[in-house]
Design an enzyme around this catalytic site. Structure first.
Site, mmCIF file in Angstrom:
data_model
loop_
_atom_site.group_PDB
_atom_site.id
_atom_site.type_symbol
_atom_site.label_atom_id
_atom_site.label_comp_id
_atom_site.label_asym_id
_atom_site.label_seq_id
_atom_site.Cartn_x
_atom_site.Cartn_y
_atom_site.Cartn_z
ATOM 1 N N ASP A 180 11.872 25.157 -18.518
ATOM 2 C CA ASP A 180 11.075 26.308 -18.126
ATOM 3 C C ASP A 180 10.985 26.249 -16.607
ATOM 4 O O ASP A 180 11.219 25.202 -15.998
ATOM 5 C CB ASP A 180 9.693 26.301 -18.783
ATOM 6 C CG ASP A 180 9.067 27.710 -18.755
ATOM 7 O OD1 ASP A 180 9.553 28.561 -17.973
ATOM 8 O OD2 ASP A 180 8.107 27.965 -19.497
HETATM 9 C C1 BGC Z 1 7.904 31.341 -18.415
HETATM 10 C C2 BGC Z 1 9.208 31.544 -19.160
HETATM 11 C C3 BGC Z 1 10.103 32.453 -18.362
HETATM 12 C C4 BGC Z 1 10.320 31.838 -16.991
HETATM 13 C C5 BGC Z 1 11.219 32.645 -16.082
HETATM 14 C C6 BGC Z 1 8.132 30.899 -16.985
HETATM 15 O O1 BGC Z 1 6.949 30.909 -16.270
HETATM 16 O O2 BGC Z 1 7.116 30.410 -19.097
HETATM 17 O O3 BGC Z 1 8.965 32.075 -20.428
HETATM 18 O O4 BGC Z 1 11.303 32.675 -19.042
HETATM 19 O O5 BGC Z 1 9.069 31.703 -16.345
HETATM 20 O O6 BGC Z 1 10.602 33.806 -15.664
#
Ligand code: BGC
Length: 757
Positions: free
Chosen positions: A261
């Site tokens: 993530d």
């Molecule tokens: C989120 C993800 C997301 C990623 C990219 C993170 O903060 O938890 O679900 O895909 O950011 O935007």
């Protein structure tokens, strides 16, 4: 024979000439291509390929003509372009998308065909926008209605979310776009998501929280998976040895890439050894700008390279990571069958509308007034109104913007009011609108603007008085409220602070119902909420956040063009205290000093609600800890699996022949409709504590008025088993099981028995 050999030789030569290097030959087996490419890469190129080069991209190998990867959120539409190294929008004018309904809506269709349609359509948008990895779908389990991101997930049940995630992943990947299933695992709340350490039993892990991920990997063959932010058993999910090495690779045989993530990696050694393949978003904390050399400073960048150069670590792990990333590249950005996709097409709009309408759940639909009056919905037909009053901010608020990383720059968004107005005009009905309450005033989110200015300086009393007066003057009131993706109202990064509806909506709804009994309540949200006015209103609809086609889909259902067939993917309890995660104090939610224990164990959602009526608490030990599960004090307001229709259905008797369960279902009403037949398995006696019953199969059936069909289910071994943590094995108790069949978890009138020999 000779001719044939010559032909083979000629073809081989041809292929070799066209693709002098094996890794460039799309017809060569993927593992040969991976090894060939790997063998040609320098150490620096290997390091480069396993971490980001910008907010959403990672490099390929420029020297070898291997393209990089472009990721995109996910999971409801293709996110607008952001600047290379900032979260702000890049300001392109060709990056608007079709916003599809949120995943709670998809799950509420209980229709795997809808998930396939969704996956195919969203992937076409990804293709057109040049994206290779779609950051979704999300399958974290609905443990508490306060979780700000529940709207991005598929509800409380492991079987339902498994059944829905598989076709979604398949639909996406058929287009040469990777699904990145997230957030692996136990990111079941937003509060403290970067620090919280989750502890739970192995049984809860395997029976409740992992099945949808396993299904996505093993049945859906997902090409990538995203590590979560939180910790589990004291180790961060993005480099959690047990999750990523033992379970994902070892037990499930995953051969795709583990993507972090954004900012989820925090330790080079653990990332090297514990199965992290591709690092994104570090040094940004998701909000602020990175440092100038930020990408070199990633945990899997220079720090890793230096460790190798100093001889502290070999290159075996690195090669494995590179293999996983190369495989992802060959499957996506170098996939010869990858088409060019399409953006905001008619077909995508139609898919979005169909899914949205099919996921809308009719929770309640009673008659008002005269004895023989019909239920107040659909709006059309006899008793139809001449003037409709629409009340509520969510009737006009743009909902595709907000909520966090799933926020979209939609090409268009039909508001509920717009959809209702268009459709009512065809009937010659007059539609009036008043605001009723002021919640979120629109504006900017993460550099994305709603383009709406919803400021209104009037007091709550003035707004209520206006709405009540207007309600008295209308034939029917449609109240459109709920939550709204503002912070703490269904949004990433923060949980809800209360179970009750915000902005004084409860009082407003009661006042409206008093002023005009013909009031239908329509809620846009991804979560359950308290309904103190439940008995005061004749009709309630749960309408989610439904993307670009929100208003059309809602009007389709309200006016009866589509017969509602959505069923709840989660239980709606009367109060927060009625949810099992909220009965053990802060240690069970939101955690104490960042430590959180899932003290309700297996008893999530209907597994808990089903204990209603028991006199005694369930007491047992598991994984060396004691559990006390006190029965709920209240029944659900609406049970898991509940959903009404404008027609009626009758289930015939169930019968069993060997392992085939059959029953008939008849549409006993006057219009075509769909019903969800649900099969639950309940052990009579068990050697370990088990939920009263568990969903193990379902089927959505479409029936014309008066039509009858036979539905069959095959009982399979996996429907009876439980996870034995001590033996680390799935086991089945011999003996008698009750098989309950019905149309909601609290409505299972058919029962047969089955004996496991
Ligand atoms: C989120 C993800 C997301 C990623 C990219 C993170 O903060 O938890 O679900 O895909 O950011 O935007």
């Amino acid at each position: 024979m000779k001719h044939l050999s010559l032909l083979v030789l000629a073809l081989t030569l041809c292929a070799t000439t066209a693709f002098p290097q094996v890794y460039l030959n799309p017809n060569a087996p993927i593992e040969e291509r991976v090894e060939d490419a790997l063998g040609r890469m320098t150490l620096q190129e290997k390091i480069a390929i396993i971490h980001a080069q910008s907010k959403f991209s990672s490099p390929g190998v420029a020297r070898l003509g291997i393209p990089g990867l472009w990721c995109t959120d996910g999971p409801h539409g293709i996110r607008a372009e952001v600047k290379w190294d900032e979260w702000d929008q890049a300001g392109w004018t060709n990056d608007s998308c079709m916003a599809f309904p949120t995943l709670t809506c998809l799950a509420a269709t209980w229709n795997p065909e809808m998930a396939l349609l969704y996956g195919r359509n969203i992937a076409e948008e990804a293709l057109y926008r040049g994206k290779n990895v779609l950051l979704g779908p999300g399958v974290n389990i609905y443990r508490t209605p306060l979780n700000g991101r529940n709207f991005e997930y598929m509800g409380e049940d492991p079987y339902l979310s498994s059944a829905m995630v598989v076709p979604y992943v398949q639909g996406v990947q058929q287009n040469g776009v990777a699904a990145c299933v997230k957030h692996f695992a136990l990111n079941d709340q937003e509060h403290g998501r970067h620090v919280v350490n989750v502890t739970l039993t192995d049984r809860a892990l395997y029976e409740i929280y992992l099945p949808a991920f396993r299904a996505a990997v093993q049945e859906g063959q997902a090409w990538s998976i995203m590590g979560a932010y939180n910790r589990i058993w004291g180790q961060y999910a993005c480099h959690n040895h047990r999750l990523l090495i033992d379970i994902l690779r070892g037990e499930w045989g995953f051969d795709g890439a583990v993507i972090s993530d954004w900012g989820g990696v925090s330790d080079t050694d653990e990332a090297i050894h514990n199965g992290m393949d591709l690092e994104f978003g570090s040094w940004t904390d998701g909000l602020t700008e990175g440092r100038s050399n930020s990408y070199d400073a990633y945990y899997l960048a220079m720090p890793y390279l230096e460790k190798i150069q100093r001889g502290e670590v070999g290159t075996e792990e690195l090669d494995d990571k590179v293999r996983n990333v190369l495989r992802l590249i060959f499957r996506t950005s170098m996939n010869p069958n990858r088409g060019f996709g399409s953006l905001c097409s008619e077909a995508h709009a139609q898919a979005a509308r169909t899914i949205a309408a099919e996921g809308i759940v009719l929770l309640k639909n009673d008659a008002v007034g005269k004895k023989n009056a019909r239920p107040i919905l659909p709006i059309t037909g006899d008793q139809s109104p001449t003037t409709i009053l629409v009340v509520g901010e969510n009737a006009i608020k743009q909902m595709t913007v907000g909520g966090g990383s799933s926020s979209l720059k939609a090409k268009y968004e039909i508001s509920p009011l717009q959809g209702i107005r268009e459709r009512a005009a065809q009937e010659g009905m007059e539609v009036r609108y008043v605001r009723g309450y002021v919640g979120d005033i629109g504006g900017e989110y993460n550099g994305v603007t709603t383009g709406q200015d919803l400021r209104d300086e009037r007091t709550a009393e003035e707004l209520t008085a206006e709405a009540v007066q207007a309600a008295k003057e209308a034939d029917m009131v449609l109240y459109i409220g709920g939550l709204n993706k503002a912070d703490h109202q269904d949004a990433e990064g923060c949980d809800r602070l209360q179970y009750e509806l915000p902005y004084g909506q409860d009082q407003l709804i009661s006042a409206l119902a008093k002023a005009n009994p013909n009031t239908a309540v329509i809620m846009l949200s991804g979560n359950a909420f308290a309904m103190p006015w439940l008995k005061e209103v004749p009709a309630i609809i749960q309408a989610w956040y439904n993307g670009s086609e929100t208003g059309h889909a809602l009007a389709d259902v309200l006016f009866g063009d589509v017969n509602p067939s959505g069923h709840l993917p989660f239980t709606i309890m009367p109060a927060l205290e009625d949810y099992p995660a909220h009965q053990y104090g802060d240690i069970a939610y939101p955690g104490v000093d960042n430590e959180e224990e899932y003290k309700e164990d297996l008893f999530v959602g209907y597994r808990y609600a089903d204990l209603y009526g028991r006199k005694k608490a369930l007491r047992y030990t598991a994984d060396g800890r004691s559990f006390v599960i006190n029965p709920p004090k209240h029944k659900p307001l609406f049970a898991f699996g509940h959903g009404l229709s404008y027609t009626t259905f009758a289930l015939g008797k169930a019968a069993i022949d060997n392992r085939t369960v059959s029953l008939t279902i008849r549409n006993t009403g006057a219009r075509e409709g769909q019903q969800v037949v649900q099969l639950y398995v309940a052990p009579r006696k068990a050697s370990v504590v088990r939920p009263v019953k568990e969903l193990k199969a379902f089927r959505k059936v479409r029936l014309q008025a008066g039509e009858e069909q036979t539905v069959q289910f095959e009982l399979t071994d996996d429907m009876f088993r439980y996870f034995d943590a001590g033996k680390h094995e799935w086991l089945t108790d011999r003996g008698t099981y009750d098989i309950y069949i019905g149309t909601a978890s609290d409505n299972t009138p058919l029962k047969i028995t089955y004996t496991v020999q």
